[in-house]
Enzyme design. Structure first.
Site, PDB file in Angstrom:
ATOM      1  N   ASN A 275       7.536   1.380  11.222  1.00 17.79           N
ATOM      2  CA  ASN A 275       6.575   2.142  10.418  1.00 17.79           C
ATOM      3  C   ASN A 275       5.304   2.374  11.250  1.00 17.79           C
ATOM      4  O   ASN A 275       4.270   1.754  11.041  1.00 17.79           O
ATOM      5  CB  ASN A 275       6.259   1.414   9.109  1.00 17.79           C
ATOM      6  CG  ASN A 275       5.466   2.269   8.152  1.00 17.79           C
ATOM      7  OD1 ASN A 275       4.901   3.289   8.528  1.00 17.79           O
ATOM      8  ND2 ASN A 275       5.411   1.851   6.900  1.00 17.79           N
TER       9      ASN A 275
ATOM     10  N   GLU B 179       2.799  -7.985   6.249  1.00 14.03           N
ATOM     11  CA  GLU B 179       3.991  -7.680   7.032  1.00 14.03           C
ATOM     12  C   GLU B 179       4.213  -6.182   6.946  1.00 14.03           C
ATOM     13  O   GLU B 179       4.015  -5.591   5.890  1.00 14.03           O
ATOM     14  CB  GLU B 179       5.236  -8.397   6.483  1.00 14.03           C
ATOM     15  CG  GLU B 179       5.243  -9.898   6.673  1.00 14.03           C
ATOM     16  CD  GLU B 179       4.761 -10.637   5.444  1.00 14.03           C
ATOM     17  OE1 GLU B 179       4.572 -10.003   4.393  1.00 14.03           O
ATOM     18  OE2 GLU B 179       4.560 -11.856   5.529  1.00 14.03           O
TER      19      GLU B 179
ATOM     20  N   TYR C  42      -3.332   0.166  10.242  1.00 12.66           N
ATOM     21  CA  TYR C  42      -3.827  -1.217  10.263  1.00 12.66           C
ATOM     22  C   TYR C  42      -4.605  -1.512  11.548  1.00 12.66           C
ATOM     23  O   TYR C  42      -5.667  -2.128  11.504  1.00 12.66           O
ATOM     24  CB  TYR C  42      -2.672  -2.204  10.093  1.00 12.66           C
ATOM     25  CG  TYR C  42      -1.897  -2.005   8.810  1.00 12.66           C
ATOM     26  CD1 TYR C  42      -2.547  -1.715   7.606  1.00 12.66           C
ATOM     27  CD2 TYR C  42      -0.515  -2.076   8.782  1.00 12.66           C
ATOM     28  CE1 TYR C  42      -1.841  -1.501   6.433  1.00 12.66           C
ATOM     29  CE2 TYR C  42       0.202  -1.878   7.606  1.00 12.66           C
ATOM     30  CZ  TYR C  42      -0.468  -1.590   6.442  1.00 12.66           C
ATOM     31  OH  TYR C  42       0.241  -1.385   5.284  1.00 12.66           O
TER      32      TYR C  42
ATOM     33  N   ILE D 157       0.886  -1.165   0.000  1.00  4.68           N
ATOM     34  CA  ILE D 157       0.000   0.000   0.000  1.00  4.68           C
ATOM     35  C   ILE D 157       0.920   1.210   0.000  1.00  4.68           C
ATOM     36  O   ILE D 157       1.832   1.292   0.821  1.00  4.68           O
ATOM     37  CB  ILE D 157      -0.915   0.057   1.247  1.00  4.68           C
ATOM     38  CG1 ILE D 157      -1.837  -1.170   1.308  1.00  4.68           C
ATOM     39  CG2 ILE D 157      -1.738   1.342   1.258  1.00  4.68           C
ATOM     40  CD1 ILE D 157      -2.701  -1.229   2.557  1.00  4.68           C
ATOM     41  N   ALA D 158       0.705   2.109  -0.938  1.00  5.83           N
ATOM     42  CA  ALA D 158       1.568   3.294  -0.997  1.00  5.83           C
ATOM     43  C   ALA D 158       0.788   4.479  -1.555  1.00  5.83           C
ATOM     44  O   ALA D 158      -0.064   4.320  -2.429  1.00  5.83           O
ATOM     45  CB  ALA D 158       2.796   3.030  -1.859  1.00  5.83           C
TER      46      ALA D 158
END
Length: 147
Positions: free
Chosen positions: A111, A106, A118, A72-73
């Protein structure tokens, strides 16, 4: 500013998706990797598009009855605007609509922004992979969301 939309990734999006990948990760996937993902029957990718440009993406592999979130970015210019939440929501909706029992991923242990995202969706830590990442070295936290 025009409101953006979440949609499935197409081959035409790969250049912009790869650009975001390079800007976001110390060891980015190759353009060829995204070409492969775009053709894979098990890969599911969504993009966030605004005014004709892709600003974020999220992908996962649909494996039997589970989803493994691969990446995801969001483009650095658009971070902090809720785009990551929209993309993660799209993956979760896909998972529910397709009868998946859970999603896993992962994430770098350092981060904290991603981990917070999440957790806000109900993901929980289920394990650690020591020294999973390089450049810089870091452990991976394994997280699951049971649906």
């Amino acid at each position: 500013m025009k409101k953006g939309l979440i949609r499935r990734m197409t081959k035409e999006d790969i250049d912009m998706v790869h650009e975001i990948e390079v800007l976001s990760f110390s060891i980015p996937w190759s353009r060829e990797s995204f070409e492969y993902e775009a053709q894979s029957e098990s890969a599911v990718y969504f993009v966030y598009e605004e005014e004709g440009r892709v600003w974020g993406f999220a992908g996962m592999h649909h494996i039997v009855d589970e989803g493994h979130i691969t990446n995801i970015a969001v483009h650095p210019q658009k971070r902090g605007q809720g785009i990551g939440k929209l993309l993660l929501s799209a993956l979760i909706s896909y998972a529910k609509e397709n009868g998946l029992v859970g999603l896993t991923l992962e994430v770098r242990s350092k981060n904290h922004v991603a981990i917070s995202l999440y957790k806000s969706f109900g993901f929980v830590q289920e394990g650690i992979r020591k020294n999973y990442y390089s450049n810089p070295p870091d452990d991976a936290i394994i997280m699951w969301l049971w649906l």
